[in-house]
Write an enzyme that holds these catalytic residues in place. Structure first.
Site, PDB file in Angstrom:
ATOM      1  N   LYS A   1      -8.756 -22.641  12.207  1.00  0.00           N
ATOM      2  CA  LYS A   1      -8.094 -21.984  13.272  1.00  0.00           C
ATOM      3  C   LYS A   1      -7.925 -20.622  13.533  1.00  0.00           C
ATOM      4  CE  LYS A   1      -5.200 -26.283  13.515  1.00  0.00           C
ATOM      5  NZ  LYS A   1      -3.749 -26.516  13.272  1.00  0.00           N
TER       6      LYS A   1
ATOM      7  N   GLU B   1     -15.027 -15.259  10.355  1.00  0.00           N
ATOM      8  CA  GLU B   1     -13.967 -15.894   9.496  1.00  0.00           C
ATOM      9  C   GLU B   1     -12.951 -15.133   9.622  1.00  0.00           C
ATOM     10  OE1 GLU B   1     -12.878 -18.045   7.747  1.00  0.00           O
ATOM     11  OE2 GLU B   1     -14.283 -19.246   6.638  1.00  0.00           O
ATOM     12  N   ASP B   2     -11.474 -15.552   9.500  1.00  0.00           N
ATOM     13  CA  ASP B   2     -10.441 -14.793   9.327  1.00  0.00           C
ATOM     14  C   ASP B   2     -10.310 -13.810   8.029  1.00  0.00           C
ATOM     15  OD1 ASP B   2      -9.966 -17.104   7.834  1.00  0.00           O
ATOM     16  OD2 ASP B   2      -8.038 -17.825   8.736  1.00  0.00           O
TER      17      ASP B   2
ATOM     18  N   ASP C   1     -11.795 -15.601   0.621  1.00  0.00           N
ATOM     19  CA  ASP C   1     -10.840 -15.657  -0.442  1.00  0.00           C
ATOM     20  C   ASP C   1     -11.966 -15.820  -1.608  1.00  0.00           C
ATOM     21  OD1 ASP C   1      -8.823 -15.220  -2.247  1.00  0.00           O
ATOM     22  OD2 ASP C   1      -8.142 -17.258  -1.517  1.00  0.00           O
TER      23      ASP C   1
ATOM     24  N   LYS D   1     -11.243 -10.569   0.820  1.00  0.00           N
ATOM     25  CA  LYS D   1     -10.623 -10.355  -0.413  1.00  0.00           C
ATOM     26  C   LYS D   1     -11.726 -10.351  -1.617  1.00  0.00           C
ATOM     27  CE  LYS D   1      -6.072 -12.549   0.241  1.00  0.00           C
ATOM     28  NZ  LYS D   1      -5.282 -13.487  -0.027  1.00  0.00           N
TER      29      LYS D   1
ATOM     30  N   PHE E   1      -1.644 -11.714  -0.340  1.00  0.00           N
ATOM     31  CA  PHE E   1      -1.429 -12.909   0.845  1.00  0.00           C
ATOM     32  C   PHE E   1      -1.260 -12.164   2.031  1.00  0.00           C
ATOM     33  CE2 PHE E   1       0.003 -16.323   3.025  1.00  0.00           C
ATOM     34  CZ  PHE E   1      -0.910 -17.523   2.838  1.00  0.00           C
TER      35      PHE E   1
ATOM     36  N   ASP F   1      -2.236 -17.598   8.499  1.00  0.00           N
ATOM     37  CA  ASP F   1      -0.874 -18.529   8.539  1.00  0.00           C
ATOM     38  C   ASP F   1      -0.435 -18.722   7.275  1.00  0.00           C
ATOM     39  OD1 ASP F   1      -3.311 -20.290   7.787  1.00  0.00           O
ATOM     40  OD2 ASP F   1      -1.742 -21.821   7.920  1.00  0.00           O
TER      41      ASP F   1
HETATM   42  P1  IMP Z   1     -11.733 -19.675   0.450  1.00  0.00           P
HETATM   43  O1  IMP Z   1     -12.533 -18.199   0.801  1.00  0.00           O
HETATM   44  O2  IMP Z   1     -12.855 -20.637   0.232  1.00  0.00           O
HETATM   45  O3  IMP Z   1     -10.852 -19.416  -0.752  1.00  0.00           O
HETATM   46  O4  IMP Z   1     -10.875 -19.794   1.520  1.00  0.00           O
HETATM   47  C1  IMP Z   1     -10.456 -19.050   2.756  1.00  0.00           C
HETATM   48  C2  IMP Z   1      -9.420 -19.883   3.431  1.00  0.00           C
HETATM   49  O5  IMP Z   1      -8.341 -19.790   2.622  1.00  0.00           O
HETATM   50  C3  IMP Z   1      -9.188 -18.708   4.685  1.00  0.00           C
HETATM   51  O6  IMP Z   1     -10.159 -19.231   5.711  1.00  0.00           O
HETATM   52  C4  IMP Z   1      -7.680 -19.172   4.923  1.00  0.00           C
HETATM   53  O7  IMP Z   1      -7.581 -20.266   5.662  1.00  0.00           O
HETATM   54  C5  IMP Z   1      -7.008 -19.162   3.477  1.00  0.00           C
HETATM   55  N1  IMP Z   1      -6.598 -18.086   3.014  1.00  0.00           N
HETATM   56  C6  IMP Z   1      -7.185 -17.348   1.722  1.00  0.00           C
HETATM   57  N2  IMP Z   1      -6.253 -16.056   1.641  1.00  0.00           N
HETATM   58  C7  IMP Z   1      -5.358 -16.091   2.655  1.00  0.00           C
HETATM   59  C8  IMP Z   1      -4.272 -15.194   3.120  1.00  0.00           C
HETATM   60  O8  IMP Z   1      -4.228 -14.202   2.354  1.00  0.00           O
HETATM   61  N3  IMP Z   1      -3.383 -15.506   3.902  1.00  0.00           N
HETATM   62  C9  IMP Z   1      -3.659 -16.727   4.857  1.00  0.00           C
HETATM   63  N4  IMP Z   1      -4.795 -17.692   4.604  1.00  0.00           N
HETATM   64  C10 IMP Z   1      -5.480 -17.466   3.597  1.00  0.00           C
HETATM   65 MG    MG Z   2     -10.236 -20.132   7.436  1.00  0.00          MG
END
Ligand code: IMP
Ligand code: MG
Length: 195
Positions: free
Chosen positions: A40, A96-97, A100, A128, A148, A155
């Site tokens: 979302k 993407e938001d 990470d 990140k 974070f 969220d």
């Molecule tokens: P990854 O890149 O697969 O580790 O996951 C990324 C997802 O983790 C993002 O789309 C967010 O939903 C969540 N996420 C990672 N870092 C943050 C943060 O700093 N704040 C809020 N959500 C985060």
């Molecule tokens: Mg996401």
């Protein structure tokens, strides 16, 4: 001490979104993109980004589960909601938001790549980069951070997505113990701290 501080104001975000839109237009040479918003968190970013584009663009939405219990990457990713239309021959931009570890996005890119798009690029509000595990590049990154973050779509346990700016949380454990601790951020100045 405050649990969170504003790191990117509304004005800073608005300016950066304009710049990202320009980069995407130039990169696509005026061709009409399909912006794929990953639910979302990215919907707020998407809604500003698509309006900053000065070319026609389509939008669609996907939803994936990325984490098993919220404690870390599980490697288990499942598509909960898929695209409505075929990707064949389209210039796709995954919006993407935040990227990470990159686990969820790399799974998504692999899946979408099998559908014969003309191109697939990634646009993320926040990269990140230092936490990346999966081998992937964000083509258009708004900001880089190690913190974070909450706000502007991001969220903590479903809360704080509608803060109009990005705030960094200094103590996640303290916030987990008291999830409404950041409620006062909603009363911060409307434009946010324009640093
Ligand atoms: P990854 O890149 O697969 O580790 O996951 C990324 C997802 O983790 C993002 O789309 C967010 O939903 C969540 N996420 C990672 N870092 C943050 C943060 O700093 N704040 C809020 N959500 C985060
Ligand atoms: Mg996401």
């Amino acid at each position: 001490m405050s649990l969170a501080e504003i790191v990117y104001s509304q004005d800073q975000i608005a300016r950066r979104v304009e710049e990202l839109a320009k980069q995407i237009e130039e990169d696509l040479g005026g061709e009409r993109p399909l912006l794929i918003s990953v639910l979302k968190g990215s919907v707020i970013f998407l809604s500003d980004l698509v309006r900053a584009l000065q070319i026609d663009a389509d939008i669609d939405f996907m939803s994936i589960t990325s984490y098993s219990g919220g404690t870390g990457p599980s490697g288990v990713v499942r598509i909960v909601k898929d695209l409505e239309d075929p990707l064949e021959g389209r210039h796709a931009v995954v919006v993407e938001d935040i990227v990470d570890t990159g686990f969820s996005l790399s799974y998504l890119l692999r899946t979408l790549g099998t559908r014969n798009p003309k191109s697939i690029k990634v646009c993320a509000l926040v990269d990140k980069r230092v936490r990346r595990i999966a081998d992937l590049e964000v083509d258009f990154a708004g900001f880089t951070s190690d913190d974070f973050l909450v706000g502007y779509g991001l969220d903590f346990q479903g809360r704080y997505r509608n803060l109009p700016y990005l705030a960094a949380v200094s103590d996640i454990a303290a916030l987990a113990a008291r999830p409404d601790a950041l409620d006062s951020l909603f009363q911060a100045s409307p434009g946010g701290a324009d640093k």
